[in-house]
Design a protein around this motif. Structure first.
Motif, mmCIF file in Angstrom:
data_model
loop_
_atom_site.group_PDB
_atom_site.id
_atom_site.type_symbol
_atom_site.label_atom_id
_atom_site.label_comp_id
_atom_site.label_asym_id
_atom_site.label_seq_id
_atom_site.Cartn_x
_atom_site.Cartn_y
_atom_site.Cartn_z
ATOM 1 N N ASP A 131 0.843 -1.184 0.000
ATOM 2 C CA ASP A 131 0.000 0.000 0.000
ATOM 3 C C ASP A 131 0.884 1.242 0.000
ATOM 4 O O ASP A 131 1.567 1.521 0.972
ATOM 5 N N ALA A 132 0.888 1.955 -1.127
ATOM 6 C CA ALA A 132 1.695 3.184 -1.243
ATOM 7 C C ALA A 132 0.799 4.413 -1.178
ATOM 8 O O ALA A 132 0.998 5.386 -1.896
ATOM 9 N N SER A 133 -0.218 4.370 -0.322
ATOM 10 C CA SER A 133 -1.152 5.489 -0.220
ATOM 11 C C SER A 133 -0.439 6.714 0.329
ATOM 12 O O SER A 133 0.626 6.629 0.918
ATOM 13 N N THR A 134 -1.073 7.892 0.145
ATOM 14 C CA THR A 134 -0.427 9.145 0.533
ATOM 15 C C THR A 134 -0.173 9.236 2.025
ATOM 16 O O THR A 134 0.709 9.959 2.449
ATOM 17 N N THR A 135 -0.917 8.492 2.829
ATOM 18 C CA THR A 135 -0.714 8.573 4.268
ATOM 19 C C THR A 135 0.610 7.958 4.678
ATOM 20 O O THR A 135 1.062 8.161 5.797
ATOM 21 N N LEU A 136 1.245 7.220 3.763
ATOM 22 C CA LEU A 136 2.506 6.574 4.098
ATOM 23 C C LEU A 136 3.679 7.159 3.327
ATOM 24 O O LEU A 136 4.787 6.663 3.407
ATOM 25 N N GLN A 137 3.455 8.227 2.581
ATOM 26 C CA GLN A 137 4.511 8.759 1.735
ATOM 27 C C GLN A 137 5.663 9.361 2.529
ATOM 28 O O GLN A 137 6.749 9.527 1.994
ATOM 29 N N VAL A 138 5.447 9.719 3.788
ATOM 30 C CA VAL A 138 6.520 10.312 4.577
ATOM 31 C C VAL A 138 7.068 9.313 5.581
ATOM 32 O O VAL A 138 7.636 9.687 6.591
ATOM 33 N N HIS A 240 5.460 9.763 11.673
ATOM 34 C CA HIS A 240 4.941 9.796 10.305
ATOM 35 C C HIS A 240 3.881 10.877 10.168
ATOM 36 O O HIS A 240 3.888 11.664 9.208
ATOM 37 N N VAL A 241 2.938 10.902 11.109
ATOM 38 C CA VAL A 241 1.833 11.866 11.032
ATOM 39 C C VAL A 241 2.356 13.293 11.171
ATOM 40 O O VAL A 241 1.910 14.205 10.455
ATOM 41 N N ALA A 242 3.318 13.500 12.082
ATOM 42 C CA ALA A 242 3.886 14.837 12.260
ATOM 43 C C ALA A 242 4.606 15.279 10.985
ATOM 44 O O ALA A 242 4.478 16.430 10.546
ATOM 45 N N ALA A 246 3.703 18.383 8.536
ATOM 46 C CA ALA A 246 4.682 19.392 8.131
ATOM 47 C C ALA A 246 4.778 19.473 6.615
ATOM 48 O O ALA A 246 4.899 20.555 6.042
ATOM 49 N N LEU A 247 4.715 18.297 5.973
ATOM 50 C CA LEU A 247 4.769 18.266 4.518
ATOM 51 C C LEU A 247 3.566 18.977 3.913
ATOM 52 O O LEU A 247 3.692 19.747 2.958
ATOM 53 N N ARG A 248 2.386 18.731 4.478
ATOM 54 C CA ARG A 248 1.186 19.385 3.957
ATOM 55 C C ARG A 248 1.248 20.887 4.163
ATOM 56 O O ARG A 248 0.840 21.666 3.300
ATOM 57 N N ARG A 249 1.759 21.311 5.323
ATOM 58 C CA ARG A 249 1.884 22.753 5.561
ATOM 59 C C ARG A 249 2.862 23.378 4.580
ATOM 60 O O ARG A 249 2.618 24.456 4.034
ATOM 61 N N SER A 250 3.985 22.672 4.343
ATOM 62 C CA SER A 250 4.957 23.182 3.380
ATOM 63 C C SER A 250 4.356 23.240 1.982
ATOM 64 O O SER A 250 4.583 24.193 1.230
ATOM 65 N N GLN A 251 3.572 22.207 1.636
ATOM 66 C CA GLN A 251 2.940 22.184 0.322
ATOM 67 C C GLN A 251 1.960 23.336 0.178
ATOM 68 O O GLN A 251 1.898 23.992 -0.871
#
Length: 480
Positions: A131-138, A240-242, A246-251
């Motif tokens: 499962d390479a879903s977006t919730t696991l990309q980081v 992972h969630v943190a 952070a990735l979403r905020r940066s995006q």
């Protein structure tokens, strides 16, 4: 829910593994798709890692660019070699507890959750869920061996055993070994209990993401039956969630910044696919060009060689800066500046190119006007004083004897009277008419410039003697 029936049924009925029947595997696969609709589910041999069955086209549909997985024979072949040790360790855990989950890096280099679900006492037939879903990309933001707590309990909730390192969580609110339910936040407790109920009612396994009871705590939870007990596997995904937050905020910040800039911003993957194109870029180049990376299609044919050379030299130069004509969304060509640089991974391999496109049509037009005004007279469009002197110096240096260069200085008599009586606008008309007549009277390679006021200068190269210069002078006099 995805329903699937594979081709392994005829060989699956092994007397040594009575639990590994077709229906059990079918049920497990359907449960996997319910829990992870975007996952790829494979059946493989736990000893050899050989893939022995999979849903139709599962491997062909893997979202891993640049990798054809249709002919892959082994589960290990789907993972980066650096992750093989983690895959083998996960297999060992699956043999002991029936189910195990970890994060590996795929052959495409992206973090992917791998869950193994083993069947029967011999554990030869195993389900692999990628499962390479977006919730696991980081997932790479935290160690691969995330801190885990495993609680084995009875169907009524009595704890039989618990394992995991002390201090596994920042503030779990309980000591290790207490009832796992107390680790789950009240907002997710109903989903957590429903997952346990589904396993007790016959589901091969269940999984969910849940917030922890303490602030900042997040779990991935997997639940599976193990004989007379239930195994609850909680792995800490707080990092992972943190990182994802952070990735979403940066995006978000990147998106907001790119849309406020007066330039078009792009991020292009190494294979040429557009990873990001700002709204301004789509307005400039059109939606198709901005999303399909058809850069060469949008570039003026006369400038394509320049662009091709710049892109070909990017691996060596690491950046580019070029001014070319590009086709706009309107279909017209205009000048634009393209600036970008490459971004590479830890192995030095090109991952993507980031840059911007700036419309410089007005800037170039202004520069062209400034350059023109610096060299030409604004009234007559002849060379101005500075330019005619520079040209005279150049021609004198290049003149080869016995030929000579003649210089004629012309002054208009009575021109001041025209300006004083008719106005300067009429005087400008007279100057323009004089300039046009002089052009017609001169030879093609002769130069003429306005020296200032009513004064003109003619530079006549390659004349034989003074008399030839006099002939040119009389011709200019007569044409007036």
């Amino acid at each position: 829910m995805t329903t699937w029936r594979g081709s392994y049924a005829s060989t699956l009925m092994d007397a040594t593994d009575p639990f590994a029947d077709r229906k059990t595997i079918d049920d497990a696969i359907e449960a996997a798709y319910r829990n992870s609709p975007s996952a790829t589910v494979l059946v493989f041999n736990l000893t050899t890692f050989e893939i022995i069955d999979s849903p139709p086209e599962a491997l062909l549909n893997l979202p891993w660019p640049g990798h054809d997985c249709g002919d892959v024979d082994s589960l290990l072949d789907l993972c980066d070699t650096a992750s093989n040790r983690e895959v083998i360790a996960t297999r060992t855990r699956a043999r002991l507890t029936s189910i195990a989950s970890t994060t590996v890096r795929s052959i495409a280099g992206q973090p992917t959750q791998l869950t193994m679900f083993a069947f029967g006492p011999t554990n030869d037939v195993t389900l692999a869920i990628l499962d390479a879903s977006t919730t696991l990309q980081v997932a790479e933001a935290a160690p691969l061996n995330s801190i885990r707590t495993r609680v084995r309990c009875t169907a009524t909730g009595d704890v039989l055993s618990a394992e995991g390192p002390p201090g596994s969580y920042a503030r779990p609110g309980i000591e290790l070994g207490a009832w796992a339910e107390k680790l789950i936040a009240p907002t997710d407790i109903d989903d957590y209990r429903a997952a346990i109920t589904s396993v007790l009612e016959g589901e091969p396994y269940a999984s969910l993401q849940a917030a922890g009871a303490a602030p900042g705590l997040h779990f991935g939870v997997t639940i599976a039956p193990t004989g007379d007990s239930v195994l609850i596997d909680l792995y800490d995904r707080s990092g992972h969630v943190a990182a994802l937050g952070a990735l979403r905020r940066s995006q978000t910040q990147f998106d907001q910044l790119s849309e406020t800039l007066p330039v078009g911003v792009f991020v292009v993957e190494s294979e040429g696919r557009v990873k990001f194109a700002s709204e301004r870029l789509r307005e400039m180049l059109g939606p198709r060009i901005a999303t399909e990376f058809g850069w060469l299609e949008s570039i003026h044919p006369d400038d394509q060689a320049i662009a091709s050379k710049v892109f070909a030299e990017l691996p060596e130069n690491r950046h580019f800066n070029m001014e070319i004509r590009a086709k706009q969304a309107t279909g017209e060509y205009s000048w634009s500046r393209w600036v970008g640089s490459d971004v590479r991974n830890e192995h030095g391999e090109l991952e993507y190119v980031v840059g911007f496109v700036e419309d410089i049509s007005e800037w170039r037009e202004l520069n062209s006007k400034i350059a023109y005004q610096a060299s030409f007279d604004g009234v007559t469009a002849l060379l101005n004083r500075i330019s005619i002197i520079d040209e005279l110096r150049t021609r004198l240096e290049a003149q080869e004897p016995p030929k000579m260069t003649g210089v004629l200085f012309i002054d208009l008599d009575g021109f001041k009277l025209i300006n004083d009586t008719q106005g300067h606008s009429v005087g400008d008309i007279v100057l323009l008419e004089v300039a046009q007549r002089f052009r017609r009277a001169l030879r093609p390679h002769d130069l003429i410039g306005r020296f200032g006021g009513d004064e003109f200068v003619v530079v006549a190269s390659d004349i034989a003697d003074d008399e030839e210069a006099m002939v040119i002078g009389r011709r200019l006099h007569d044409i007036l």
